[in-house]
Scaffold this active site. Structure first.
Site, PDB file in Angstrom:
ATOM      1  N   SER A   1      24.434  -1.560 -36.826  1.00  0.00           N
ATOM      2  CA  SER A   1      25.875  -1.416 -37.018  1.00  0.00           C
ATOM      3  C   SER A   1      26.574  -2.768 -37.006  1.00  0.00           C
ATOM      4  O   SER A   1      27.537  -2.967 -37.752  1.00  0.00           O
ATOM      5  CB  SER A   1      26.461  -0.493 -35.960  1.00  0.00           C
TER       6      SER A   1
ATOM      7  N   GLY B   1      28.547   6.186 -36.543  1.00  0.00           N
ATOM      8  CA  GLY B   1      28.985   5.168 -37.504  1.00  0.00           C
ATOM      9  C   GLY B   1      30.004   5.749 -38.479  1.00  0.00           C
ATOM     10  O   GLY B   1      31.020   5.114 -38.806  1.00  0.00           O
TER      11      GLY B   1
ATOM     12  N   HIS C   1       0.820  -1.215   0.000  1.00  0.00           N
ATOM     13  CA  HIS C   1       0.000   0.000   0.000  1.00  0.00           C
ATOM     14  C   HIS C   1       0.844   1.250   0.000  1.00  0.00           C
ATOM     15  O   HIS C   1       0.400   2.306   0.438  1.00  0.00           O
ATOM     16  CB  HIS C   1      -0.909   0.018   1.225  1.00  0.00           C
TER      17      HIS C   1
HETATM   18  P1  ADP Z   1      20.482   1.612 -34.917  1.00  0.00           P
HETATM   19  O1  ADP Z   1      20.400   2.810 -35.817  1.00  0.00           O
HETATM   20  O2  ADP Z   1      19.645   0.485 -35.394  1.00  0.00           O
HETATM   21  O3  ADP Z   1      20.326   1.921 -33.465  1.00  0.00           O
HETATM   22  P2  ADP Z   1      23.283   1.278 -34.323  1.00  0.00           P
HETATM   23  O4  ADP Z   1      23.145   2.229 -33.195  1.00  0.00           O
HETATM   24  O5  ADP Z   1      23.834  -0.057 -34.088  1.00  0.00           O
HETATM   25  O6  ADP Z   1      21.955   1.079 -35.137  1.00  0.00           O
HETATM   26  O7  ADP Z   1      24.181   1.961 -35.433  1.00  0.00           O
HETATM   27  C1  ADP Z   1      23.977   3.275 -35.795  1.00  0.00           C
HETATM   28  C2  ADP Z   1      24.912   3.630 -36.906  1.00  0.00           C
HETATM   29  O8  ADP Z   1      24.673   2.799 -38.006  1.00  0.00           O
HETATM   30  C3  ADP Z   1      24.684   5.043 -37.377  1.00  0.00           C
HETATM   31  O9  ADP Z   1      25.604   5.888 -36.751  1.00  0.00           O
HETATM   32  C4  ADP Z   1      24.887   4.978 -38.880  1.00  0.00           C
HETATM   33  O10 ADP Z   1      26.201   5.328 -39.223  1.00  0.00           O
HETATM   34  C5  ADP Z   1      24.732   3.535 -39.205  1.00  0.00           C
HETATM   35  N1  ADP Z   1      23.499   3.249 -39.939  1.00  0.00           N
HETATM   36  C6  ADP Z   1      22.262   3.156 -39.448  1.00  0.00           C
HETATM   37  N2  ADP Z   1      21.398   2.833 -40.420  1.00  0.00           N
HETATM   38  C7  ADP Z   1      22.125   2.694 -41.553  1.00  0.00           C
HETATM   39  C8  ADP Z   1      21.819   2.365 -42.914  1.00  0.00           C
HETATM   40  N3  ADP Z   1      20.580   2.088 -43.301  1.00  0.00           N
HETATM   41  N4  ADP Z   1      22.818   2.316 -43.796  1.00  0.00           N
HETATM   42  C9  ADP Z   1      24.074   2.591 -43.403  1.00  0.00           C
HETATM   43  N5  ADP Z   1      24.425   2.902 -42.149  1.00  0.00           N
HETATM   44  C10 ADP Z   1      23.465   2.963 -41.237  1.00  0.00           C
END
Ligand code: ADP
Ligand code: MG
Length: 571
Positions: free
Chosen positions: A442, A554, A219
């Site tokens: 990624s 990325g 509670h």
């Molecule tokens: P999410 O976007 O699914 O959370 P992550 O965090 O593992 O994926 O990775 C993010 C990185 O992946 C981004 O910084 C970008 O550089 C790269 N990224 C995300 N989507 C794509 C895509 N469709 N093509 C190329 N690189 C991508």
């Protein structure tokens, strides 16, 4: 102002919720005068009825346990307030099918008083009632005062009595099963965060950062002990030890274990607690006959859990296993408990072939030494930058990028990448780690990227010249674009890769070292330029404008990939 709540008005919270409960179940009827719930179907004549009730806020208890094989009816009070005697009287008269009614009552003064008064009132009309009192909470155990509170063990009592009544046992027998269950059940609870009453602007008690509260009730009342947070394995002992002591439970005894969420605790956390509890009980020589893991007796949105042990015999287990149609009871209750399995892990093998021939560096080729340094330096750099990468993805994405990088690279053997693996294996092991150990976008895309360099290394047994590197990078870029659909300018790793590919391909007259340097500069510029764009791909695309001003992580990692290749032959 506290956190927003799902609410029209605190005054109508309970009735508004009951409206939904009745609308969403087949076998639930609300009686407005004076306010109670029963099954739609009447009991067969001569069957013992089961009635419970108590303050609202503990759902699915009690309304969710109305149904064939469990309760016939329940009297809800306002939030955390017992129902009144007239509700209980009317409900008792309504559910009685001529064989009497068992009242299942949690041990709180208000509940006991109102059920007892109602019992006396219906006796005047010749309805026989047996009260089963549930008082399982060991934190409230004392020699004087109201005694132990009734908490999560109520579900076990409702289940076992319900099955007994359903198979046609008489009033005394059903009540006896209820008392046997209640007498053999004890619970202990812990909160990580208190609950907030509908319309209140803050939780019912505040916990200092990093502290948890043991011995809380259901509670929102304070607990008995405030302690620093601790590992789940340790916490489970703090809950189970007093429960076992109160039950006098020892080696060789058999129990039902209920790990119960208090409203805001995730299923994964409850499963984790159950694994710890089962392991601890096994150490103590206690046999788990059945388990029940989930949120059954809650305290609004309290973040916390209780552990209930019920010492069980064969007759009780048979009733526990009987089917019920009550919507709050799991459709597939676990039967015989086996054991907490060992060896639960994610296992993905990664390439580890040793080098058999030395492939020397040359003016025009990266050989084994240079490639080893390149990729080892890259992996170390990415691991070291994990917090920054996480931070970038948190600002312009969902925050998992750094974790994904570490999940992959912590599985590679950097020393053997530097000196040890065969040249193609250097790339293959990193590709395997990304594909097999990282998740997310990624993991897949970096895995594919490194796979192209692995292929190039297989195709060029004397080492990688500028043209081989350009071919691998282009193949990687095309694979990533084909799989992920990104174009230059979408704020992804492509924005670093595409300029680097052009630089490598265009540097036909430059030496290898110059070509690498040009590629690194182009990739770094490309990554930096992502700061000015908004993401069109990946989870970052969901945050729209919020990604502007943040470098794409990325792309940044790809820039480090090219930078790490520079100067690897000269050291
Ligand atoms: P999410 O976007 O699914 O959370 P992550 O965090 O593992 O994926 O990775 C993010 C990185 O992946 C981004 O910084 C970008 O550089 C790269 N990224 C995300 N989507 C794509 C895509 N469709 N093509 C190329 N690189 C991508
Ligand atoms: Mg992400």
């Amino acid at each position: 102002m506290g956190s927003p709540q799902f609410l029209n008005s605190p005054k109508t919270f309970v009735v508004d919720a009951i409206r939904g409960a009745v609308a969403s179940s087949d076998d639930l009827r609300w009686h407005s005068e004076p306010g109670y719930l029963t099954r739609r179907e009447s009991l067969p004549r001569g069957q013992v009825a089961l009635l419970s009730g108590g303050g609202s806020g503990h759902e699915p208890l009690h309304a969710g346990f109305i149904g064939q094989g469990m309760l016939t009816g329940a009297c809800p009070g306002l939030i955390f307030t017992s129902p009144n005697a007239l509700q209980v009287r009317a409900a008792t008269e309504s559910v009685d099918a001529g064989a009497g009614v068992v009242h299942i009552v949690k041990n709180y003064t208000g509940d006991v008083l109102n059920f007892t008064i109602a019992e006396k009132m219906v006796a005047e009309n010749g309805i026989a009632v047996e009260q089963v009192l549930v008082d399982d909470d060991v934190a409230s155990e004392s020699d004087d005062g109201p005694g132990r509170r009734g908490t999560a063990a109520t579900v076990a009592v409702e289940k076992i009595c319900g099955a007994s009544a359903d198979r046609g046992d008489d009033l005394a027998t059903v009540a006896e099963f209820g008392r046997r269950t209640a007498d053999n059940a004890r619970s202990m609870a812990v909160a990580l965060r208190a609950c907030t009453l509908p319309g209140a602007d803050r939780p019912s008690f505040d916990l200092p950062d990093g502290e948890i509260e043991l011995g809380i009730g259901i509670h929102g009342e304070r607990g008995t002990e405030r302690v620093p947070g601790m590992a789940a394995s340790e916490l489970v002992r703090r809950l189970i030890d007093p429960v076992m002591a109160s039950l006098g439970l020892g080696d060789g005894e058999r129990v039902i274990v209920n790990v119960n969420g208090l409203g805001a605790t995730h299923e994964l956390s409850l499963n984790l607690l159950f694994a710890e509890a089962a392991t601890y009980l096994a150490d103590k020589g206690v046999t788990i006959e059945r388990s029940l893991v989930g949120s059954f007796v809650t305290a609004l949105d309290m973040d916390g859990a209780s552990i209930t042990l019920v010492r069980a015999d064969d007759a009780m287990l048979e009733l526990w296993d009987a089917p019920t149609a009550a919507p709050g009871w799991p459709n597939a209750p676990s039967r015989t408990f086996r054991e907490v399995p060992g060896g639960i892990e994610f296992r993905a093998p990664i390439a580890d072939e040793e080098s058999t021939d030395s492939i020397p560096d040359s003016d025009v080729r990266l050989g084994r030494p240079a490639v080893g340094r390149w990729i080892a330096d890259f992996a170390e750099k990415v691991l070291a930058e994990e917090p920054n990468l996480t931070d970038l993805d948190r600002k312009a994405g969902d925050g998992d990028f750094g974790t994904n990088m570490v999940a992959a690279l912590e599985h590679v053997d950097i020393a053997r990448i530097r000196e040890g693996f065969a040249l193609p294996t250097v790339f293959e092991t990193v590709s395997d780690a990304y594909l097999g150990h990282a998740g997310g976008t990624s993991g897949a895309l970096f895995g594919i990227w490194f796979r192209q360099f692995y292929r190039a290394a297989v195709d060029n047994p004397d080492g990688l010249d500028r043209s081989a590197l350009a071919t691998a990078a282009r193949a990687g870029m095309e694979a990533i674009m084909e799989l992920g659909g990104a174009r230059p300018g979408d704020k992804t790793m492509i924005d670093a890769i595409a300029p680097a590919v052009s630089a490598l391909e265009g540097a036909t007259d430059a030496g290898l070292e110059d070509a690498l340097r040009q590629a690194a500069v182009a990739a770094a510029d490309g990554a930096e330029a992502t700061r000015e764009s908004t993401a069109k791909r990946g989870r970052a695309s969901y945050v729209g404008e919020a990604s502007r001003g943040v470098v794409d992580p990325g792309a940044l990692v790809l820039a480090w990939f090219f930078e790490s290749a520079v100067g690897t032959r000269s050291r």
